[in-house]
Design a protein around this motif. Structure first.
Motif, PDB file in Angstrom:
ATOM      1  N   TRP A 145      -7.989   7.231   7.454  1.00  0.00           N
ATOM      2  CA  TRP A 145      -7.198   8.341   6.310  1.00  0.00           C
ATOM      3  C   TRP A 145      -7.992   8.583   5.142  1.00  0.00           C
ATOM      4  O   TRP A 145      -7.496   9.230   4.415  1.00  0.00           O
ATOM      5  N   SER A 173      -2.194   2.700  -4.830  1.00  0.00           N
ATOM      6  CA  SER A 173      -1.503   3.909  -4.425  1.00  0.00           C
ATOM      7  C   SER A 173      -0.898   3.959  -3.184  1.00  0.00           C
ATOM      8  O   SER A 173       0.120   4.533  -2.671  1.00  0.00           O
ATOM      9  N   TYR A 174      -1.471   3.037  -2.295  1.00  0.00           N
ATOM     10  CA  TYR A 174      -0.817   2.956  -0.689  1.00  0.00           C
ATOM     11  C   TYR A 174      -0.739   1.535  -0.477  1.00  0.00           C
ATOM     12  O   TYR A 174      -1.439   0.489  -0.741  1.00  0.00           O
ATOM     13  N   LEU A 194       1.909   8.149   5.466  1.00  0.00           N
ATOM     14  CA  LEU A 194       0.627   8.713   5.208  1.00  0.00           C
ATOM     15  C   LEU A 194       0.066   8.857   6.612  1.00  0.00           C
ATOM     16  O   LEU A 194      -0.466   8.115   7.070  1.00  0.00           O
ATOM     17  N   VAL A 196       0.177   3.241   7.128  1.00  0.00           N
ATOM     18  CA  VAL A 196      -0.282   3.335   5.735  1.00  0.00           C
ATOM     19  C   VAL A 196       1.074   4.266   5.133  1.00  0.00           C
ATOM     20  O   VAL A 196       1.523   5.193   5.862  1.00  0.00           O
ATOM     21  N   SER A 197       1.428   3.715   3.791  1.00  0.00           N
ATOM     22  CA  SER A 197       2.486   4.582   3.257  1.00  0.00           C
ATOM     23  C   SER A 197       2.256   4.793   1.817  1.00  0.00           C
ATOM     24  O   SER A 197       1.301   3.928   1.252  1.00  0.00           O
ATOM     25  N   LYS A 198       2.743   5.737   1.245  1.00  0.00           N
ATOM     26  CA  LYS A 198       2.678   5.684  -0.193  1.00  0.00           C
ATOM     27  C   LYS A 198       3.369   4.550  -1.107  1.00  0.00           C
ATOM     28  O   LYS A 198       4.361   4.216  -0.668  1.00  0.00           O
ATOM     29  N   LYS A 199       2.583   3.907  -1.934  1.00  0.00           N
ATOM     30  CA  LYS A 199       3.483   3.088  -2.711  1.00  0.00           C
ATOM     31  C   LYS A 199       4.501   3.619  -3.605  1.00  0.00           C
ATOM     32  O   LYS A 199       4.250   4.554  -4.436  1.00  0.00           O
TER      33      LYS A 199
END
Length: 391
Positions: free
Chosen positions: A103, A123-124, A156, A174-177
């Motif tokens: 990523w 952030s992630y 993401l 992985v995702s955005k927080k």
């Protein structure tokens, strides 16, 4: 009985030690008691489970002093346990730091926030899955909810456009927080009301999801009469009384067909609902989402409050206030039927029996007994629960 020369089977140091107490004769050494050895093995397993549970509570923000009070351990013991558990999880951190290169975010500070989730660069969120099918279902659910403007974490993609990465038989997403934090004041009725609203809002959004994708159609009643019953039989009804089980299932079955079914979250607790400045800011974790009776989510959340391990557990009065507030919050958005209100305590009872059976399956007798205690409590309060809901 065959006699052996001690020099052939024992070390010199051990022989010297024995000679201080006895020498020059035949000494019988009995076999180790199998049951005692098995108890020691079981005890070791229970300790390992307890230690992992302590580490999870630590990740959720509980201080060492509070953990010591909950588990009746000295703070020094808590620190030793946390150091050992942290060392094990550092191995996984090494793998995560390597796969984050996919990523392009490998340089951020990595922080474990849950047993299978890490945060990086504030952030992630990185989540680790053992089951690929479960991961893919979560991705589909999240995508649909985002398309309907429901606040969930945006996934993401990797630098090459992939939605997840696999490594060493595990899958990494992985995702955005999302902004916000978990509400956790068990005794605040406003918090309970907000949670009721949040569950209802999610249920309304889920009805749209069902139009676009097929979800696993499950039945609490079918599970109760299937593997749950078999597990309790295997346990010879030592944890959950057979007659009490039969009564709980009968009461649920009498009204089950009239209870509305739809897609539900299936894992509703404070950790999966985020709030910012008192307002709902996001939902997370749809790994267990399925079609089932919709009041399952409400009942699961409320019985979960009774299982929270805190210095000051909820009193019966506090919990009844929460029951009333959660239902009121839910009904401010979506009304429950009279049949649902009547069935709430029966669904709660079956959920706790379900968990007792589950913990027996994984040989966690302490948690199984804890679930049975909550079942007994709810069963003794059926009329009061129904009155609180209807008032």
């Amino acid at each position: 009985m065959k006699y052996l020369n001690a020099n052939k089977v024992l070390s010199k140091d051990l022989i010297s030690l024995i000679q201080k107490y006895y020498q020059g004769g035949c000494l019988y050494i009995p076999k180790e008691n199998y049951r005692r050895a098995k108890r020691r093995t079981d005890y070791k397993i229970e300790l390992e489970k307890r230690n992992k549970h302590i580490y999870l509570r630590h990740l959720e923000g509980k201080a060492n002093e509070e953990l010591g009070s909950i588990y009746h351990l000295a703070e020094s013991s808590i620190r030793r346990i946390l150091l050992k558990e942290r060392a094990e999880h550092q191995k996984m951190e090494g793998i995560i730091k390597e796969i984050l290169k996919s990523w392009g975010i490998e340089n951020g500070q990595l922080l474990q926030i849950y047993s299978s989730a890490w945060e990086t660069d504030h952030s992630y969120i990185i989540k680790v899955y053992d089951n690929k099918e479960q991961l893919e279902r979560n991705i589909k659910t999240t995508t649909i909810l985002l398309n309907h403007n429901i606040p969930v974490a945006e996934i993401l993609p990797t630098l090459t456009g992939e939605k997840f990465v696999s490594c060493q038989n595990k899958y990494f997403l992985v995702s955005k927080k999302l902004r916000g934090s978990n509400l956790s004041d068990l005794k605040d009725e406003k918090t309970a009301w907000n949670m009721g609203c949040a569950i209802a809002q999610l249920h309304k959004a889920f009805t749209e999801c069902e139009k676009e994708i097929a979800f696993w159609d499950n039945s609490l009643l079918r599970e109760m009469k299937g593997w749950v019953q078999e597990s309790l039989k295997k346990n010879e009804w030592q944890t959950v009384d057979k007659e009490q089980y039969l009564k709980a299932v009968r009461l649920l079955e009498e009204t089950y067909d009239s209870l509305p079914k739809q897609l539900i979250h299936r894992d509703v607790h404070f950790g999966n609902f985020l709030f910012h400045e008192g307002e709902l800011s996001g939902y997370i974790d749809f790994d267990l989402s399925q079609r089932n009776i919709r009041i399952f989510d409400i009942c699961y959340f409320l019985t979960g409050l009774l299982a929270e391990e805190t210095k000051e557990p909820l009193t019966k009065t506090d919990w009844m206030k929460n029951v009333k507030a959660v239902i009121a919050g839910y009904e401010s958005i979506s009304m429950l039927s009279e049949e649902e209100k009547e069935a709430v305590p029966y669904v709660m009872e079956c959920i706790e029996i379900f968990f007792a059976a589950y913990f027996l399956e994984i040989q966690d007798t302490k948690c199984a007994n804890d679930a049975n205690k909550i079942f007994q409590f709810v069963q003794a309060c059926e009329k009061e629960i129904q009155d609180a809901i209807k008032s």
